[in-house]
Design an enzyme around this catalytic site. Structure first.
Site, PDB file in Angstrom:
ATOM      1  CG  HIS A 122      -3.989   9.070  -0.094  1.00  0.00           C
ATOM      2  ND1 HIS A 122      -4.655   9.951   0.745  1.00  0.00           N
ATOM      3  CD2 HIS A 122      -4.790   7.992  -0.218  1.00  0.00           C
ATOM      4  CE1 HIS A 122      -5.805   9.415   1.101  1.00  0.00           C
ATOM      5  NE2 HIS A 122      -5.916   8.227   0.540  1.00  0.00           N
TER       6      HIS A 122
ATOM      7  CD  GLU B 210      -3.139   2.148  -3.183  1.00  0.00           C
ATOM      8  OE1 GLU B 210      -4.099   2.904  -3.394  1.00  0.00           O
ATOM      9  OE2 GLU B 210      -2.174   2.474  -2.462  1.00  0.00           O
TER      10      GLU B 210
ATOM     11  CG  HIS C  91      -1.911   1.052   1.301  1.00  0.00           C
ATOM     12  ND1 HIS C  91      -2.070   1.852   2.404  1.00  0.00           N
ATOM     13  CD2 HIS C  91      -2.851   1.457   0.408  1.00  0.00           C
ATOM     14  CE1 HIS C  91      -3.067   2.692   2.193  1.00  0.00           C
ATOM     15  NE2 HIS C  91      -3.557   2.482   1.005  1.00  0.00           N
TER      16      HIS C  91
ATOM     17  CG  ASP D 110      -3.453   6.742  -3.469  1.00  0.00           C
ATOM     18  OD1 ASP D 110      -4.494   6.085  -3.360  1.00  0.00           O
ATOM     19  OD2 ASP D 110      -2.493   6.631  -2.677  1.00  0.00           O
TER      20      ASP D 110
END
Length: 256
Positions: free
Chosen positions: A61, A46, A19, A48
């Site tokens: 993010h 992962e 993450h 963003d």
């Protein structure tokens, strides 16, 4: 979905997702964090994405620089040059999404399109790096995801938005409504609970599997929860503790 997208890996394999990379130093979504995940052997991360005022996709993010960097301001109101001048944790440059996709050409990247500003820039970064086979496009907004994917020349994997996931849970993970609820996506990426109300059980995982959809769960940072979710058959786990998830999968003989 007519074919299994390459992003999903081999049937039966567990997708271990780091993450925002892996950092115990608060350097989330930095190149150092992504490299740390790669160094642990992770094949999936992962991240963003937002778009800058000049149309460049940034791996970050928050919509602003305030929380994670030494500068402030909304990403969508700043040119990429200024965003790149910010330092995550005061030390690491904010990366371009294209750098994340291009630096590790074998790495699978789950991209959460956080705002409308990111739609075209994310699509352009995927196109320029020809990373379609190793990308999953996600968003809380199904419309943002669809608008991003429409700009691509080749398919990517797609994760359900909030309304699609809600539709799946509304039919209890059972019955004829499961297929229609998930017809436009390859997988569900969901939390285990919402406002402390449990969401996900073995029957939901089985229902998703019956219609050929995968289930990834976020953000799981303790060993007991990892084992419990793997025991009910989830296909992937998103974690801040990449080191711990690796240990769990090694112990279960499912680390790849």
């Amino acid at each position: 979905m007519p074919d299994r997208h390459p992003y999903l890996g081999e049937p039966g394999s567990i997708v271990a997702l780091a993450h925002r990379g892996f950092s115990r130093e608060g350097l989330e979504n930095s190149m150092k964090a992504f490299q740390a995940a790669v160094d642990l052997g992770f094949r999936y991360v992962e991240t963003d994405a937002h778009g800058t005022s000049d149309g460049i996709a940034i791996a970050l993010h928050d919509s602003s620089l305030d929380r994670t960097t030494d500068r402030s301001g909304e990403v969508s109101a700043l040119p990429a040059r200024e965003v790149r001048g910010a330092r995550i944790g005061g030390v690491e440059a904010v990366p371009l999404l294209e750098d994340v996709l291009g630096t590790w050409p074998e790495l699978h990247v789950n991209i959460d399109v956080k705002a409308v500003s990111g739609i075209r820039p994310v699509a352009e970064a995927i196109e320029r790096t020809a990373s379609h086979d190793r990308v999953c496009v996600a968003s809380f907004s199904a419309r943002r995801r669809r608008d991003t994917v429409r700009l691509l020349s080749r398919p990517v994997a797609m994760s359900a938005g909030t309304t699609e996931a809600a539709g799946f849970f509304a039919v209890g993970g059972l019955g004829r409504g499961v297929g229609p609820a998930l017809r436009h996506v390859d997988l569900l990426q969901i939390p285990t609970s919402m406002r402390r109300v449990p969401l996900l059980g073995a029957r939901h995982v089985s229902a998703a599997h019956r219609v050929g959809r995968g289930v990834h769960v976020w953000t799981i940072n303790d060993e007991a929860s990892m084992h419990r979710l793997l025991d009910i058959g989830v296909d992937g786990i998103v974690t801040d503790r990449a080191d711990l998830l690796r240990e769990v999968l090694v112990a279960r003989g499912t680390w790849r």
